[in-house]
Design a protein around this motif. Structure first.
Motif, PDB file in Angstrom:
ATOM      1  N   GLU A   1      -5.377  -4.819  -8.073  1.00 27.29           N
ATOM      2  CA  GLU A   1      -6.003  -3.787  -7.410  1.00 27.29           C
ATOM      3  C   GLU A   1      -5.497  -3.440  -5.993  1.00 27.29           C
ATOM      4  O   GLU A   1      -4.996  -4.215  -5.262  1.00 27.29           O
ATOM      5  N   TRP A   2      -5.788  -2.153  -5.390  1.00 25.10           N
ATOM      6  CA  TRP A   2      -5.539  -1.712  -4.144  1.00 25.10           C
ATOM      7  C   TRP A   2      -6.429  -2.563  -3.084  1.00 25.10           C
ATOM      8  O   TRP A   2      -7.608  -2.083  -3.339  1.00 25.10           O
ATOM      9  N   GLU A   3      -6.092  -3.415  -2.344  1.00 28.42           N
ATOM     10  CA  GLU A   3      -7.140  -3.941  -1.509  1.00 28.42           C
ATOM     11  C   GLU A   3      -6.643  -4.367  -0.136  1.00 28.42           C
ATOM     12  O   GLU A   3      -5.094  -4.433   0.066  1.00 28.42           O
ATOM     13  N   LEU A   4      -7.145  -4.190   1.147  1.00 27.37           N
ATOM     14  CA  LEU A   4      -6.622  -4.411   2.253  1.00 27.37           C
ATOM     15  C   LEU A   4      -6.754  -5.780   2.492  1.00 27.37           C
ATOM     16  O   LEU A   4      -7.956  -6.632   2.471  1.00 27.37           O
ATOM     17  N   ARG A   5      -5.782  -6.374   3.184  1.00 28.89           N
ATOM     18  CA  ARG A   5      -5.603  -7.544   3.705  1.00 28.89           C
ATOM     19  C   ARG A   5      -5.436  -7.883   5.033  1.00 28.89           C
ATOM     20  O   ARG A   5      -4.624  -7.106   5.770  1.00 28.89           O
TER      21      ARG A   5
ATOM     22  N   ASP B   1       0.829  -1.274  -0.077  1.00 29.74           N
ATOM     23  CA  ASP B   1      -0.104  -0.130   0.048  1.00 29.74           C
ATOM     24  C   ASP B   1       1.063   1.413   0.102  1.00 29.74           C
ATOM     25  O   ASP B   1       2.025   1.230   0.333  1.00 29.74           O
ATOM     26  N   ILE B   2       0.283   2.451  -0.425  1.00 25.87           N
ATOM     27  CA  ILE B   2       0.899   3.547  -0.391  1.00 25.87           C
ATOM     28  C   ILE B   2      -0.033   4.865   0.523  1.00 25.87           C
ATOM     29  O   ILE B   2      -1.181   4.665  -0.118  1.00 25.87           O
ATOM     30  N   ARG B   3       0.284   5.075   1.416  1.00 26.99           N
ATOM     31  CA  ARG B   3      -0.515   5.627   2.264  1.00 26.99           C
ATOM     32  C   ARG B   3       0.080   7.095   2.617  1.00 26.99           C
ATOM     33  O   ARG B   3       0.978   7.396   3.119  1.00 26.99           O
ATOM     34  N   ALA B   4      -1.210   7.983   2.824  1.00 22.91           N
ATOM     35  CA  ALA B   4      -0.642   9.363   3.521  1.00 22.91           C
ATOM     36  C   ALA B   4      -1.198   9.114   4.852  1.00 22.91           C
ATOM     37  O   ALA B   4      -2.117   8.801   5.248  1.00 22.91           O
ATOM     38  N   GLU B   5      -0.647   9.705   5.638  1.00 19.58           N
ATOM     39  CA  GLU B   5      -0.424   9.665   7.382  1.00 19.58           C
ATOM     40  C   GLU B   5      -0.270  10.938   7.985  1.00 19.58           C
ATOM     41  O   GLU B   5       0.536  11.564   7.325  1.00 19.58           O
ATOM     42  N   LEU B   6      -0.944  11.164   8.881  1.00 20.54           N
ATOM     43  CA  LEU B   6      -0.587  12.347   9.866  1.00 20.54           C
ATOM     44  C   LEU B   6       1.004  12.306  10.092  1.00 20.54           C
ATOM     45  O   LEU B   6       1.418  11.429  10.558  1.00 20.54           O
TER      46      LEU B   6
END
Length: 197
Positions: free
Chosen positions: A157-161, A99-104
């Protein structure tokens, strides 16, 4: 950009004034401590080694900041994502990227409110230098576009596991415990050095 729009490079666009002010204040504080321990009468026990340690810390911090300013960038290509930091370079192929995530921003010293991390299948994360909302005003749109364009290179596709999400949470807890332990040890060591020496 390449024909499919995946080729990108994120570099410094704006000055990181907060970081440089923080570095300058650190150097002034460390320098004042070194001068004070060198000039105290009677001489501070083990003062020479303390001053050497302080000067090494100042030097490492300054050189690290300069190297990051010079080398720091994020490169996205058809092969994957490469994060160039002060000294190390981390490359994740699209096959390895979960995943590629934006985080605070939890670092507390940068101007960015949001920063970007790449996670692999084992839950390890890598921060992407200069891919944040301070350097890129269109940050969230750019991240959404990158995720959309990169889906064809990933093959899925981007999916959460759930199993990977669990590993990410465990690693986040370990990071917090490790940081708290290091800070506690540093403070305890400082006070022990000051009062027991």
């Amino acid at each position: 950009m390449g024909g499919d729009g995946i080729e990108r490079e994120y570099r410094r666009r704006r000055q990181l004034s907060v970081v440089w002010w923080h570095l300058g204040i650190d150097m002034l504080v460390y320098g004042a401590i070194a001068v004070q321990t060198a000039t105290v009468d009677p001489p501070f026990p083990a003062g020479r080694w303390f001053n050497i340690a302080i000067l090494v810390l100042i030097s490492v911090r300054g050189v690290s900041a300069l190297l990051y300013r010079w080398r720091g960038r994020t490169v996205v290509s058809a092969r994957g994502i490469t994060a160039h930091e002060s000294v190390r370079t981390v490359t994740r192929t699209w096959h390895d990227i979960y995943d590629i995530r934006a985080e605070l921003n939890d670092r507390g010293v940068a101007n960015a409110e949001w920063t970007t991390y790449v996670y692999d299948g084992d839950g390890r994360r890598t921060r992407l230098p200069y891919f944040d909302d301070w350097q890129r005003p269109d940050f969230h749109a750019e991240l959404a576009d990158l995720r959309a364009v990169s889906a064809q290179h990933r093959g899925v596709e981007w999916e959460l596991r759930p199993e990977v999400e669990d590993r990410i949470r465990v690693r986040a807890r370990h990071r917090k415990i490790w940081v708290a332990g290091v800070l506690t040890a540093a403070v305890a060591g400082f006070f022990a050095f000051m009062f027991l020496a």
